[in-house]
Design an enzyme around this catalytic site. Structure first.
Site, PDB file in Angstrom:
ATOM      1  N   LYS A  58     -11.479  58.732  70.119  1.00  0.00           N
ATOM      2  CA  LYS A  58     -12.829  59.511  70.011  1.00  0.00           C
ATOM      3  C   LYS A  58     -13.407  59.703  68.481  1.00  0.00           C
ATOM      4  CE  LYS A  58     -12.239  62.306  73.944  1.00  0.00           C
ATOM      5  NZ  LYS A  58     -11.215  63.092  74.554  1.00  0.00           N
ATOM      6  N   PHE A  83      -4.245  66.094  80.009  1.00  0.00           N
ATOM      7  CA  PHE A  83      -5.335  65.017  80.198  1.00  0.00           C
ATOM      8  C   PHE A  83      -5.041  63.741  79.226  1.00  0.00           C
ATOM      9  CE2 PHE A  83      -9.458  62.695  79.268  1.00  0.00           C
ATOM     10  CZ  PHE A  83      -9.629  62.553  80.707  1.00  0.00           C
ATOM     11  N   ASP A 120      -0.648  62.807  71.956  1.00  0.00           N
ATOM     12  CA  ASP A 120      -1.978  62.451  72.266  1.00  0.00           C
ATOM     13  C   ASP A 120      -2.923  63.243  71.416  1.00  0.00           C
ATOM     14  OD1 ASP A 120      -4.434  61.957  73.048  1.00  0.00           O
ATOM     15  OD2 ASP A 120      -3.780  61.748  75.424  1.00  0.00           O
TER      16      ASP A 120
HETATM   17  C1  LIG Z   1     -10.729  62.081  75.861  1.00  0.00           C
HETATM   18  C2  LIG Z   1      -9.041  62.246  75.990  1.00  0.00           C
HETATM   19  C3  LIG Z   1      -8.614  60.807  76.446  1.00  0.00           C
HETATM   20  C4  LIG Z   1      -9.132  59.688  77.032  1.00  0.00           C
HETATM   21  O1  LIG Z   1     -10.080  58.779  75.986  1.00  0.00           O
HETATM   22  P1  LIG Z   1     -11.172  58.034  76.665  1.00  0.00           P
HETATM   23  O2  LIG Z   1     -11.847  57.453  75.603  1.00  0.00           O
HETATM   24  O3  LIG Z   1     -11.946  58.896  77.450  1.00  0.00           O
HETATM   25  O4  LIG Z   1     -10.455  56.943  77.567  1.00  0.00           O
HETATM   26  C5  LIG Z   1      -7.116  60.881  76.537  1.00  0.00           C
HETATM   27  N1  LIG Z   1      -6.517  62.175  75.857  1.00  0.00           N
HETATM   28  C6  LIG Z   1      -6.976  63.155  75.400  1.00  0.00           C
HETATM   29  C7  LIG Z   1      -6.281  64.289  74.894  1.00  0.00           C
HETATM   30  C8  LIG Z   1      -8.434  63.102  75.279  1.00  0.00           C
HETATM   31  O5  LIG Z   1      -8.993  64.423  74.977  1.00  0.00           O
END
Ligand SMILES: *Cc1c(COP(=O)(O)O)cnc(C)c1O
Length: 400
Positions: free
Chosen positions: A254, A140, A225
């Protein structure tokens, strides 16, 4: 207004791209949130780890209020007095030479992909527009067209093509598969050290380290990520540090905004991030003084309140205690720090009903994928609160 009225209005006027639990929250403090009737809940999602510091942290709130009264947005056409300090402090805490601020996580991932491609053409000398980026199944990385282009989840992808080319997918947790997928045109490997949205999937021990070595040997960038796993969630500042890995590029978001404001960033060194030249990339709101002031406070709280160490400690305890709960429904309890997944058996009938049962007992948790309940409370949670929650979780995990 009654709870049902809020829900009805939302359903009528809002797009249905989420399926929230029917709790209408109007206030929060630390690990607790309160609904419009004043009912209190333990937040075990932390807005997908965006509220690691706890809800409405007083120090971050103070920074927000103070900065909001001074200047909030200058655009990057001009300089502001918060951004330089944000850069410096982020560099000192992260150990990377430079950063590039954006807003949402998905934007920061897109930024990392752009700089990896530029690096591929300018430094690695890959023929123009032939660069490939290796991604992992079950990932994700956000909801933009490009980030869903390499998603393997039909729900995120179907009906949204045509997709962005240039991505290769391999199974997660298999370093050999990554090595086999590398060719002369490979620019980067993009992965999550633990797949959060994928169901709290922890790769085999040594995976990150092996991938880092493979990347180094093949002159391929490793992009981690850490939007969900970073900033203390797993008991290290970055989850890659569990294996002593320092990726070429780390993406955070986040919790960087402390739950107050969307702030994300790409972290790397000068030899990579220094490749961007004026005008090549940007964002109207990225790096604005309000975001920078909030993120500075959010980082300061993580350091001053020892949230990394506390996540490691409370996480170990929480996982251990959850593992000891006898339940006919639980297949596996797994996690690192306070990123915990309870995977249910196929026969359990999905995680949703258990989340609803937790809700009625004052605990908010959200199913991730069909069969995993994620427990990821704010990192400020104490043992006493975990001990309060455990018998309730035990009761729910033993429902018929
Ligand atoms: C939440 C998340 C995203 C996306 O972040 P947004 O602020 O919702 O665009 C990307 N990568 C990971 C691993 C995430 O948990």
């Amino acid at each position: 207004m009654k709870i049902q009225e809020y829900i009805d209005i939302e359903e009528q006027y809002g797009a249905h791209n989420y399926h929230p639990l029917d709790v209408v929250i109007s206030r929060g403090e630390g690990v607790w949130v309160y609904d419009v009737d004043g009912r209190k809940y333990l937040d075990c999602l932390s807005a997908y780890s965006a509220v690691n510091q706890g809800h409405v942290h007083p120090k971050i709130l103070a920074a927000l209020v103070e900065q909001a009264g001074k200047i909030t947005l200058t655009s990057r056409a001009f300089r502001n007095d918060q951004l330089p300090l944000f850069y410096k402090e982020l560099s000192e805490i992260s150990g990377y030479e430079m950063s590039l601020p954006m807003n949402s996580g998905a934007e920061a991932v897109e930024t990392a992909l752009k700089i990896a491609r530029k690096w591929a053409y300018q430094v690695k000398q890959i023929p123009r527009y032939q660069a490939e980026i290796i991604t992992c199944a079950g990932n994700f990385h956000g909801r933009t067209i490009s980030t869903i282009s390499f998603s393997t989840e039909p729900l995120y992808r179907d009906d949204f093509g045509p997709f962005t080319p240039g991505f290769v997918s391999v199974p997660y947790g298999n370093a050999d598969a990554i090595e086999k997928a590398i060719n002369g045109n490979t620019a980067a490997v993009l992965l999550e050290p633990i797949q959060g949205e994928g169901g709290v999937i922890i790769p085999p021990k040594g995976f990150m380290k092996e991938v880092a070595e493979i990347c180094k040997k093949n002159n391929v960038l490793l992009i981690a990520d850490e939007i969900q796993t970073g900033l203390g969630r797993t008991g290290k500042l970055f989850a890659a540090q569990h294996e002593g890995v320092r990726p070429d590029v780390t993406v955070i978001g986040k919790a960087l905004g402390g739950g107050f404001y969307p702030v994300s960033a790409v972290l790397s060194d000068k030899k990579i991030l220094g490749l961007f030249t004026p005008g090549e990339h940007g964002s109207t709101f990225g790096g604005n003084p309000l975001a920078a002031a909030i993120a500075r406070a959010a980082l300061k709280v993580i350091v001053e309140e020892h949230l990394v160490e506390r996540a490691a400690e409370s996480g170990e305890y929480f996982i251990e205690q959850l593992s000891e709960i006898p339940s006919p429904h639980v297949k596996e309890v797994r996690g690192k720090g306070l990123l915990i997944g309870v995977e249910l058996n196929e026969k359990a009938g999905g995680a949703r009903r258990f989340c609803e049962a937790l809700q009625t007992r004052g605990i908010l948790a959200k199913e991730t994928h069909e069969r995993v309940i994620r427990f990821a409370p704010p990192l400020v949670i104490d043992k006493e609160t975990i001990d309060w929650a455990l018998p309730l979780i035990r009761e729910v995990l033993n429902l018929q």
